[in-house]
Scaffold this active site. Structure first.
Site: not given
Ligand code: L14
Ligand code: 25A
Length: 343
Positions: A132, A252
């Site tokens: 993300c 985010h």
């Molecule tokens: O790798 O905890 O797509 O914010 C993205 C969110 C892993 C955890 C990934 C988090 C996830 C991450």
């Protein structure tokens, strides 16, 4: 790449934070599916979920659940993807995977439709949806990469708890309530790491997203470095990331320092970003206008603001980038990839 004729879709992890948004996106974007299957763990089997006014029963995700599925959207964690994505492909489905399981596999395209849509064509059954934080950064960098070239990126993230799923959202809410009521908060989820050691996220900031990876970086930080190079098909882009969890539910934020290869004018950068695919420029500090997570929740775009020249390096600039991590960071990007497959 095989051609997709019918469009029978399955969502794996349909009851999760991202899976629920995939369902809404398929509805909102009027995705031309002929059948939808909702899969999750045994725990959720039998639950009923509304889609286009009709109830669909959640089934346990097993290998045979993928017979007669053309596109399978996975968002149930890396272990489930490793176990079931090959089974889905074996049964003729194309998998679009949200986990980190296959992203760096050379046989698997890693796709952000605004940045490298052509990569989809190389797939052999599995297409990966990037991390993300990486998705929103690459969408914001794309116009700069095309016009000036990018030498170096230094990014710090301010990540919402929903990135770690429903459990983390519930933890932020219950901890906040406990603290306000003068009770001792329960610490169970954050940070998600290899140790059984947790810290309070309500009214706090935790400089760890995901597990320790290598050289004192977390896996989330390493993902940003590697995935950015793969998406732009350019190993020379130098990325340094610091990923931080903040007590925000959704959205985010990122503070990004970018060193360009060519000289630039800030006005032109502003114009390029304004016209950038999937970008909304929201940048007028004097009027107190800049992107914030609360204002981006539920929106599919990447928001950019606080644009300014670096005060030291003549080819560098700073910006602030915000996006809904469950949408462009996950569900929406996945559904957009599925749309590319149908074209
Ligand atoms: O790798 O905890 O797509 O914010 C993205 C969110 C892993 C955890 C990934 C988090 C996830 C991450
Ligand atoms: O394994 P990883 O990579 O570390 O991933 C960890 C988590 O990250 C989220 C996702 O959380 C995952 O659990 N995630 C994955 N990719 C993401 C991305 N790109 C991401 N987050 C952001 N961006 P989640 O909870 O939101 O979603 C999990 C979904 O996966 C289903 N699932 C889990 N194991 C499965 C499986 N599906 C098939 N086979 C498996 N083995 C999961 O379904 C959910 O849809 P579910 O049946 O477990 O239902 C979740 C619902 O049940 C509640 N619940 C959760 N834990 C428990 C529980 N209820 C009772 N007891 C529990 N122990 C939840 O509240 C939810 O409503």
């Amino acid at each position: 790449m095989m051609e997709i004729k019918q469009c029978r879709v399955a969502i794996v992890g349909a009851t999760g934070a991202v899976g629920q948004e995939m369902l809404k996106d398929l509805e909102k974007r009027d995705f031309p599916l002929t059948e939808l299957r909702l899969l999750a763990s045994k725990r959720s089997a039998g639950k009923k979920i509304l889609f286009r006014g009709a109830e669909i029963e959640v089934e346990e995700a097993t290998p045979d659940a993928f017979s007669n599925v053309d596109i399978a959207l996975f968002s149930a964690g890396g272990e489930t993807s490793k176990r079931l994505a090959p089974e889905a492909v074996k049964r003729g489905a194309v998998v679009i995977d949200n986990s980190s399981a296959y992203r760096m596999d050379p046989d698997v395209p890693l796709v952000v439709p605004e940045v490298n849509p052509e990569a989809v064509k190389q797939h052999k059954g599995i297409i990966a949806n990037p991390n993300c934080s990486t998705i929103q950064m690459t969408v914001a960098l794309k116009p700069l990469v095309d016009r000036y070239g990018v030498e170096r990126v230094i990014v710090s993230t301010y990540q919402a708890v929903s990135g770690s799923g429903w459990k983390a959202v519930e933890e932020l809410r219950s901890q906040s309530q406990s603290v306000l009521q003068g009770e001792e908060p329960t610490l169970e989820v954050m940070p998600v790491g290899k140790l059984d050691q947790h810290y309070q996220i309500a009214f706090n900031v935790i400089p760890q997203c995901d597990v320790l990876a290598e050289d004192e970086y977390t896996f989330e930080e390493i993902k940003m470095v590697r995935e950015t190079k793969k998406i732009f098909a350019d190993d020379s882009i130098g990325v340094t990331a610091t990923c931080v969890r903040v007590p925000v539910e959704r959205g985010h934020s990122e503070s990004i320092y970018v060193e360009l290869k060519d000289d630039y004018e800030l006005d032109e950068v502003r114009r390029l970003l304004k016209d950038g695919a999937g970008v909304i420029l929201d940048d007028e500090l004097g009027a107190q206008r800049y992107p914030m997570p609360l204002a981006t929740t539920g929106r599919p775009e990447v928001f950019v603001g606080r644009l300014r020249k670096d005060l030291h390096h003549p080819r560098a600039l700073n910006m602030w980038v915000v996006s809904d991590n469950l949408l462009k960071g996950a569900a929406t990007n996945t559904v957009q990839i599925a749309e590319l497959l149908l074209r």
